[in-house]
Design a protein around this motif. Structure first.
Motif, PDB file in Angstrom:
ATOM      1  N   ASP A  22       0.864  -1.177   0.000  1.00 50.74           N
ATOM      2  CA  ASP A  22       0.000   0.000   0.000  1.00 50.74           C
ATOM      3  C   ASP A  22       0.900   1.226   0.000  1.00 50.74           C
ATOM      4  N   THR A  23       0.827   2.012  -1.052  1.00 49.26           N
ATOM      5  CA  THR A  23       1.718   3.171  -1.176  1.00 49.26           C
ATOM      6  C   THR A  23       1.369   4.253  -0.165  1.00 49.26           C
ATOM      7  N   ALA A  24       0.129   4.285   0.315  1.00 42.69           N
ATOM      8  CA  ALA A  24      -0.264   5.303   1.291  1.00 42.69           C
ATOM      9  C   ALA A  24       0.308   5.016   2.678  1.00 42.69           C
ATOM     10  N   SER A  25       0.313   3.742   3.080  1.00 44.91           N
ATOM     11  CA  SER A  25       0.755   3.389   4.438  1.00 44.91           C
ATOM     12  C   SER A  25       2.116   2.697   4.475  1.00 44.91           C
ATOM     13  N   ASP A  26       2.660   2.340   3.305  1.00 47.63           N
ATOM     14  CA  ASP A  26       3.911   1.576   3.209  1.00 47.63           C
ATOM     15  C   ASP A  26       3.820   0.229   3.921  1.00 47.63           C
ATOM     16  N   ARG A  27       2.616  -0.358   3.894  1.00 48.17           N
ATOM     17  CA  ARG A  27       2.417  -1.682   4.497  1.00 48.17           C
ATOM     18  C   ARG A  27       2.013  -2.671   3.423  1.00 48.17           C
ATOM     19  N   LEU A  28       2.440  -3.908   3.596  1.00 51.87           N
ATOM     20  CA  LEU A  28       2.044  -4.996   2.713  1.00 51.87           C
ATOM     21  C   LEU A  28       0.641  -5.439   3.130  1.00 51.87           C
ATOM     22  N   LEU A  29      -0.309  -5.401   2.203  1.00 48.24           N
ATOM     23  CA  LEU A  29      -1.692  -5.754   2.510  1.00 48.24           C
ATOM     24  C   LEU A  29      -2.146  -6.895   1.611  1.00 48.24           C
ATOM     25  N   ALA A  30      -2.923  -7.811   2.187  1.00 47.86           N
ATOM     26  CA  ALA A  30      -3.421  -8.972   1.451  1.00 47.86           C
ATOM     27  C   ALA A  30      -4.939  -8.909   1.352  1.00 47.86           C
ATOM     28  N   LEU A  31      -5.466  -9.486   0.304  1.00 47.59           N
ATOM     29  CA  LEU A  31      -6.909  -9.457   0.058  1.00 47.59           C
ATOM     30  C   LEU A  31      -7.738  -9.872   1.275  1.00 47.59           C
ATOM     31  N   PRO A  32      -7.422 -10.974   1.980  1.00 44.91           N
ATOM     32  CA  PRO A  32      -8.283 -11.357   3.110  1.00 44.91           C
ATOM     33  C   PRO A  32      -8.432 -10.269   4.175  1.00 44.91           C
ATOM     34  N   SER A  33      -7.389  -9.474   4.391  1.00 45.57           N
ATOM     35  CA  SER A  33      -7.479  -8.416   5.417  1.00 45.57           C
ATOM     36  C   SER A  33      -8.186  -7.174   4.885  1.00 45.57           C
ATOM     37  N   LEU A  34      -8.349  -7.062   3.571  1.00 42.62           N
ATOM     38  CA  LEU A  34      -8.986  -5.898   2.961  1.00 42.62           C
ATOM     39  C   LEU A  34     -10.464  -6.128   2.665  1.00 42.62           C
ATOM     40  N   LYS A  35     -10.876  -7.376   2.636  1.00 42.11           N
ATOM     41  CA  LYS A  35     -12.223  -7.785   2.243  1.00 42.11           C
ATOM     42  C   LYS A  35     -13.277  -7.101   3.109  1.00 42.11           C
ATOM     43  N   GLY A  36     -14.347  -6.651   2.445  1.00 43.37           N
ATOM     44  CA  GLY A  36     -15.465  -6.056   3.158  1.00 43.37           C
ATOM     45  C   GLY A  36     -16.450  -7.116   3.627  1.00 43.37           C
ATOM     46  N   LYS A  37     -17.206  -6.785   4.663  1.00 45.00           N
ATOM     47  CA  LYS A  37     -18.178  -7.733   5.213  1.00 45.00           C
ATOM     48  C   LYS A  37     -19.260  -8.079   4.184  1.00 45.00           C
ATOM     49  N   LYS A  38     -19.742  -7.079   3.451  1.00 45.38           N
ATOM     50  CA  LYS A  38     -20.823  -7.289   2.471  1.00 45.38           C
ATOM     51  C   LYS A  38     -20.312  -7.379   1.040  1.00 45.38           C
ATOM     52  N   GLY A  39     -19.156  -6.772   0.772  1.00 42.85           N
ATOM     53  CA  GLY A  39     -18.620  -6.778  -0.578  1.00 42.85           C
ATOM     54  C   GLY A  39     -17.275  -6.086  -0.645  1.00 42.85           C
ATOM     55  N   THR A  40     -16.597  -6.266  -1.763  1.00 39.76           N
ATOM     56  CA  THR A  40     -15.277  -5.665  -1.973  1.00 39.76           C
ATOM     57  C   THR A  40     -15.202  -5.166  -3.411  1.00 39.76           C
ATOM     58  N   LEU A  41     -14.864  -3.897  -3.550  1.00 40.88           N
ATOM     59  CA  LEU A  41     -14.688  -3.304  -4.866  1.00 40.88           C
ATOM     60  C   LEU A  41     -13.196  -3.170  -5.138  1.00 40.88           C
ATOM     61  N   ILE A  42     -12.727  -3.882  -6.161  1.00 45.15           N
ATOM     62  CA  ILE A  42     -11.336  -3.774  -6.601  1.00 45.15           C
ATOM     63  C   ILE A  42     -11.333  -2.865  -7.827  1.00 45.15           C
ATOM     64  N   MET A  43     -10.542  -1.792  -7.741  1.00 51.90           N
ATOM     65  CA  MET A  43     -10.481  -0.802  -8.826  1.00 51.90           C
ATOM     66  C   MET A  43      -9.058  -0.729  -9.356  1.00 51.90           C
ATOM     67  N   PHE A  44      -8.888  -0.909 -10.639  1.00 54.57           N
ATOM     68  CA  PHE A  44      -7.581  -0.704 -11.264  1.00 54.57           C
ATOM     69  C   PHE A  44      -7.569   0.726 -11.788  1.00 54.57           C
ATOM     70  N   ILE A  45      -6.688   1.539 -11.208  1.00 60.09           N
ATOM     71  CA  ILE A  45      -6.596   2.951 -11.564  1.00 60.09           C
ATOM     72  C   ILE A  45      -5.117   3.303 -11.721  1.00 60.09           C
ATOM     73  N   CYS A  46      -4.827   4.555 -11.992  1.00 58.35           N
ATOM     74  CA  CYS A  46      -3.447   5.041 -12.015  1.00 58.35           C
ATOM     75  C   CYS A  46      -3.482   6.549 -11.808  1.00 58.35           C
ATOM     76  N   ASN A  47      -2.329   7.169 -11.770  1.00 56.76           N
ATOM     77  CA  ASN A  47      -2.254   8.602 -11.502  1.00 56.76           C
ATOM     78  C   ASN A  47      -2.554   9.475 -12.702  1.00 56.76           C
ATOM     79  N   HIS A  48      -2.154   9.059 -13.895  1.00 55.61           N
ATOM     80  CA  HIS A  48      -2.134   9.994 -15.019  1.00 55.61           C
ATOM     81  C   HIS A  48      -3.272   9.867 -16.028  1.00 55.61           C
ATOM     82  N   CYS A  49      -4.015   8.797 -16.021  1.00 53.56           N
ATOM     83  CA  CYS A  49      -5.041   8.557 -17.034  1.00 53.56           C
ATOM     84  C   CYS A  49      -6.172   9.592 -16.926  1.00 53.56           C
TER      85      CYS A  49
END
Length: 187
Positions: A22-49
């Motif tokens: 995670d570039t914001a926190s400088d921590r290694l994060l895995a999907l299971p710890s990020l998963k939402g209780k009802k759902g999870t939105l994965i977004m592929f984005i970038c800075n310049h597009c």
């Protein structure tokens, strides 16, 4: 600007596992710890597009609205930073802070996560249910830079609301459109 549509991964596909920095926190994060209780939105984005720049305010707004309801938001950038240095992790950190991203902004250096999700463009959206099964993939809405259609998030909002309310999500899902993911050259 070239417009690339998303690939439309088959519905009910399990979310591919990942563990990314995670570039914001400088921590290694895995999907299971990020998963939402009802759902999870994965977004592929970038800075310049320009397509991502266009939707960024709506992404922040939707995250503030839906994260308290149990839908986790996760942003991933998979672009080749050697050829697109504006998408480098240190710049991702600045973007996340400047825009007030209320979600992790992960860096996919190997591009393996983008390949596993069959991500093709930025932005590319993948909504998974509480069991991490794909229920929606496609566009945020019909708004694009310069087309004068209002930025509403309607398509994604309809899918998230249906998920939260236990209603079927329409199978009529339109591909997202954006800049292609900047793949590393294969020599």
């Amino acid at each position: 600007m070239a417009q690339t549509p998303s690939n439309m991964l088959p519905l009910n596909t399990p979310a591919p596992h990942f563990e990314l920095m995670d570039t914001a926190s400088d921590r290694l994060l895995a999907l299971p710890s990020l998963k939402g209780k009802k759902g999870t939105l994965i977004m592929f984005i970038c800075n310049h597009c320009p397509f991502v720049l266009h939707v960024n305010p709506k992404l922040v707004e939707l995250a503030h609205s839906y994260q308290p309801k149990g839908i986790a938001f996760v942003a991933i950038s998979s672009n080749d930073v050697e050829h697109y240095p504006q998408d480098a992790p240190e710049r991702m950190k600045t973007t996340a802070k400047t825009l007030g991203y209320p979600f992790p902004y992960l860096y996919d250096a190997s591009q393996e996560v983008a390949k596993a999700y069959e991500a093709a463009c930025t932005p590319d959206f993948f909504l998974f249910d509480g069991q991490l099964k794909l229920v929606y993939r496609g566009q945020l809405d019909d708004s694009r830079p310069g087309n004068d259609k209002p930025l509403s998030g309607r398509d994604l909002v309809d899918a998230m609301d249906a998920l939260l309310e236990g209603r079927p999500i329409s199978g009529n899902q339109k591909p997202s459109v954006g800049c292609n993911i900047k793949w590393k050259p294969h020599w």
